[in-house]
Design a protein around this motif. Structure first.
Motif, PDB file in Angstrom:
ATOM      1  N   LEU A   1      79.145  68.334  75.990  1.00  0.00           N
ATOM      2  CA  LEU A   1      78.498  68.145  77.284  1.00  0.00           C
ATOM      3  C   LEU A   1      78.095  66.686  77.497  1.00  0.00           C
ATOM      4  CD1 LEU A   1      78.365  71.237  76.992  1.00  0.00           C
ATOM      5  CD2 LEU A   1      76.076  71.141  77.985  1.00  0.00           C
TER       6      LEU A   1
ATOM      7  N   THR B   1      75.557  72.704  83.105  1.00  0.00           N
ATOM      8  CA  THR B   1      75.796  73.532  81.922  1.00  0.00           C
ATOM      9  C   THR B   1      76.706  74.690  82.306  1.00  0.00           C
ATOM     10  OG1 THR B   1      74.779  74.930  80.205  1.00  0.00           O
ATOM     11  CG2 THR B   1      73.718  74.922  82.359  1.00  0.00           C
TER      12      THR B   1
ATOM     13  N   CYS C   1      80.033  69.939  83.455  1.00  0.00           N
ATOM     14  CA  CYS C   1      79.099  69.409  82.463  1.00  0.00           C
ATOM     15  C   CYS C   1      79.791  68.595  81.385  1.00  0.00           C
ATOM     16  CB  CYS C   1      78.298  70.546  81.835  1.00  0.00           C
ATOM     17  SG  CYS C   1      79.313  71.872  81.138  1.00  0.00           S
TER      18      CYS C   1
END
Length: 342
Positions: A53, A30, A276
């Motif tokens: 993501l 992340t 990510c």
């Protein structure tokens, strides 16, 4: 049947044009973080839309492909990796590679804010060693550096990790005029608890409010200051990363130095970094990258993924282009560290 459902396969290792075997993958799960450290992020960061993501399943698939090609160490980073929803699911699935022996180490770098919550689960999934980013032991200064962190919460998290048997290493960024007067104290505190300390030079990545020339403290200066009071003995200890270590005779502990600006160690680089969003950076200090997300989402078969990995590693450069200079107003790399992962 997908690669992640198979037992470890014997496949050709990933070797770059300079003969370096790629055995270490860092995965930024992340770009989000619950801190806003002054050397890392802008105070008002614009984070990626969640739909961009990779899913946890996609992250697992790419990581497993690297394991099949000789990666022996996986490090999950962020942002702050523990803020990713259901992140323990990824640790759980990746831990199967530890059980088969295909993977030597599964670890993470964290700011420690959520360690109290997750320490036991991490240990259960085979995480034996972690890095915790901590630049000061002064609560007020800690809040200034992180813009919102609580030092006690982080210290409680470190204690929780140590209680479940994890080995903790402290990472501290050396900041001129901020924590340069605390480095000795950080060393003595870390070593007193049986933790090693790694010092890191500030890296010119991403636009931030502060000037990095003003933050930059060469670790050659830090090392010289420590040598005035302590006996530093070069030590061959390696973790797979770029740090070079000395053992402090008076404490028995290790101090590592990561010096991308004053003295890089690119010649032995065995690492690549996955973001990510599925972007693979072959070098932290260069912008060239490969899109692995397209390969993963374009086919249920892993042939295209392996091909994309091969093509990417064939472009891995000899070294980075980091420089900090008052004549250079822009950062050497436009993306923030939180995007690429530590």
């Amino acid at each position: 049947m997908l690669l992640q459902d198979l037992k470890p396969l014997t496949r050709a290792p990933l070797i770059d044009p300079f003969g370096r075997k790629i055995s270490y993958l860092r995965i930024s799960v992340t770009d989000r973080c619950d801190f806003r450290c002054v050397y890392c992020m802008s105070e008002h960061m614009q984070f990626l839309p969640r739909q961009e993501l990779l899913t946890l399943e996609e992250l697992d698939r790419i990581a497993s492909a690297f394991v099949a090609r000789g990666t022996r160490k996986l490090r999950l980073t962020g942002g702050e990796p523990l803020v990713r929803r259901d992140i323990m699911q990824l640790f759980r699935t990746l831990s199967r590679h530890l059980e088969t022996g295909a993977l030597e180490e599964l670890t993470l770098t964290t700011n420690g804010s959520l360690l109290s919550k997750y320490a036991q689960e991490l240990a259960d999934y085979g995480v034996k060693r972690i890095n915790v980013s901590l630049d000061t032991l002064d609560p007020d200064k800690f809040r200034e550096i992180t813009r919102r962190g609580d030092l006690k919460v982080v210290l409680d998290g470190i204690a929780a990790a140590r209680r479940v048997g994890m080995r903790v290493k402290i990472n501290a960024v050396a900041l001129k005029g901020v924590n340069d007067d605390e480095i000795e104290q950080l060393m003595l505190w870390s070593h007193g608890l049986g933790m090693d300390l790694t010092l890191i030079e500030v890296m010119p990545m991403g636009e931030i409010e502060a000037g990095r020339v003003d933050q930059y403290l060469p670790l050659s200066v830090v090392r010289s200051r420590l040598m005035d009071r302590y006996t530093l003995i070069d030590d061959p200890y390696r973790t797979g990363g770029p740090a070079r270590y000395v053992r402090v005779k008076e404490t028995g502990g290790l101090v590592g130095f990561i010096t991308p600006l004053t003295h890089n160690f690119c010649e032995s680089c065995n690492r690549v970094r996955l973001t990510c969003t599925g972007t693979l950076y072959m070098c932290l200090g260069q912008e060239d990258a490969a899109d692995l997300r397209a390969a993963v989402r374009g086919s249920m078969d892993d042939t295209a993924l392996f091909q994309a990995m091969d093509e990417a590693i064939a472009r891995k450069p000899k070294g980075h282009d980091f420089i900090i200079d008052r004549r250079q107003s822009k950062p050497a790399v436009g993306r923030h560290m939180s995007v690429t992962g530590g």
